[in-house]
Design an enzyme around this catalytic site. Structure first.
Site, PDB file in Angstrom:
ATOM      1  N   SER A 210      31.441   5.751  32.781  1.00  6.61           N
ATOM      2  CA  SER A 210      31.791   4.447  33.345  1.00  6.61           C
ATOM      3  C   SER A 210      32.752   4.591  34.518  1.00  6.61           C
ATOM      4  CB  SER A 210      32.391   3.541  32.271  1.00  6.61           C
ATOM      5  OG  SER A 210      33.571   4.099  31.741  1.00  6.61           O
ATOM      6  N   HIS A 211      32.982   3.469  35.213  1.00  7.98           N
ATOM      7  CA  HIS A 211      33.778   3.459  36.447  1.00  7.98           C
ATOM      8  C   HIS A 211      35.006   2.573  36.243  1.00  7.98           C
ATOM      9  CE1 HIS A 211      34.817   2.881  40.681  1.00  7.98           C
ATOM     10  NE2 HIS A 211      33.943   3.827  40.993  1.00  7.98           N
ATOM     11  N   PRO A 212      36.169   2.984  36.721  1.00  6.45           N
ATOM     12  CA  PRO A 212      37.374   2.178  36.488  1.00  6.45           C
ATOM     13  C   PRO A 212      37.380   0.836  37.211  1.00  6.45           C
ATOM     14  CG  PRO A 212      37.859   3.997  37.973  1.00  6.45           C
ATOM     15  CD  PRO A 212      36.486   4.237  37.435  1.00  6.45           C
ATOM     16  N   ARG A 265      35.611  -5.806  30.189  1.00  7.30           N
ATOM     17  CA  ARG A 265      34.695  -4.672  30.109  1.00  7.30           C
ATOM     18  C   ARG A 265      34.112  -4.496  28.710  1.00  7.30           C
ATOM     19  NH1 ARG A 265      34.515   0.229  32.957  1.00  7.30           N
ATOM     20  NH2 ARG A 265      36.414  -0.376  34.098  1.00  7.30           N
TER      21      ARG A 265
END
Length: 378
Positions: A210-212, A265
């Site tokens: 995943s991406h921050p 998220r």
């Protein structure tokens, strides 16, 4: 190797007895079943990064060996070395000494920690630097131990630096030293993760795929495997919701914008995981194939090299190796409209070009070359 791909004549200097360490980094090995040569086989690791190079063996502990290097410097544009700082200076092969011989020489030093600073004398392998410079800390799943990245990148920075130095030399007619360290290249490659910390003091965590700063932007499990989804903006998220028949997400205030989705998220990822598990990977790939959203299967290496795009772009090259026979190598990734780059030379055997370089480039006589062999200089 990149410079060799671009057309440079690359002369690899190796120890006469054992050569480059990576020659012994195996298995796997490349062997030629049809050959009568049953000496030490070539390692797949060495073959992977040594195409378009010539190999000569030189004993740097010999005064005659040192002189060979100096004679090569007179005719060379670039010298690349990866000794601990100060080692070559003691041998008379430092930048200050060699630049007197050839003021146009570009002298590229690749080290673990750079030429200056409290750790400059420390040796460094890529995996060690990954640990020390933050990359390993952010690599892997959140609830698992740190993981190393599969391949090294420092050579890419060194290549760009050398090309820039060549351009500078065309204007100044002078060479210069390039100080390229693993640790600085690693810190630079942290890019947005580094910026998050430097600008907002935000510590990084391991986040798997995943991406921050983007949601959804990660791997999702399916009924029979996995799929990578990259909805990088609100438009792509809208397309995704329509495609997977979850339009109700668009009316949920928690998911309206990317900033909202980052804040919520866990809730969104949980809902998406449930949906993707309803169908197979093949179903989702087919459904997404004509949509304007980035997606991909998780291919293994076999699937990668059977990929129609990889084949169409000629990213598999077959060459004849003097010892291993026909071998396959990765192709050259950059294409030019006016020049067709190719694998001109297979990875060399140890010392394969010693006589050729000393005779044709340095114009040593056969008698001198024989004397160098006799005294152990080559």
């Amino acid at each position: 190797m990149i410079l060799g791909d671009l057309g440079a004549e690359v002369i690899k200097i190796e120890n006469p007895k054992v050569g480059d360490d990576t020659r012994t980094w195996g298995p796997p090995w490349a062997t030629n079943k049809d050959s009568n040569d049953h000496s030490t086989p070539e390692s797949a690791y060495f073959l992977s990064i040594n195409r378009n190079k010539k190999s000569i063996t030189v004993n740097l502990k010999s005064p005659d060996g040192i002189q060979i290097i100096k004679d090569l410097v007179k005719k060379s544009d670039i010298l690349v070395e990866n000794y601990i700082p100060g080692k070559l200076d003691k041998m008379g092969l430092g930048f200050d000494e060699l630049s007197k011989i050839n003021p146009q020489l570009i002298y590229a030093s690749i080290t673990g920690y750079g030429q200056t600073g409290p750790h400059s004398k420390r040796a460094g392998y890529d995996v060690v630097i990954e640990a020390e410079a933050g990359l390993m800390y952010i690599t892997g799943e959140e609830d698992r131990p740190p993981a190393k990245v599969g391949v090294a990148i420092t050579g890419l920075y060194a290549n760009g630096a050398i090309i820039a130095a060549l351009i500078s030399r065309s204007k100044t007619n002078l060479g210069q030293r390039i100080d390229c360290s693993l640790i600085e290249c690693q810190v630079a490659s942290l890019v947005n993760i580094a910026s998050n910390y430097l600008i907002s003091n935000q510590e990084a965590t391991r986040m798997g795929t995943s991406h921050p700063s983007i949601v959804p932007y990660q791997v999702f499990p399916t009924k029979n495997g996995f799929i990578m989804i990259g909805a990088g903006n609100d438009k792509q998220f809208k397309i995704l919701c329509h495609t997977i028949d979850k339009v109700e997400f668009l009316n949920d205030s928690r998911f309206t914008t990317n900033s909202d989705r980052v804040l919520h998220r866990k809730e969104l990822i949980s809902l998406l995981e449930e949906r993707f598990k309803d169908e197979t990977t093949e179903h989702w790939l087919s459904l997404l194939s004509d949509k304007e959203i980035p997606f991909a299967p998780i291919n293994n290496i076999k699937q990668t090299f059977e990929h129609p795009q990889i084949l169409a772009r000629e990213m598999i090259q077959e060459v004849d190796h003097p010892k291993a026979g026909k071998i396959k190598l990765t192709g050259i990734p950059v294409k030019y409209s006016r020049e067709a780059l190719k694998v001109r030379l297979p990875p060399p055997t140890l010392g394969q070009h010693t006589h050729e370089i000393l005779s044709d480039l340095l114009h040593y006589t056969n008698q001198k070359i024989d004397d160098l062999k006799a005294n152990g200089a080559i």
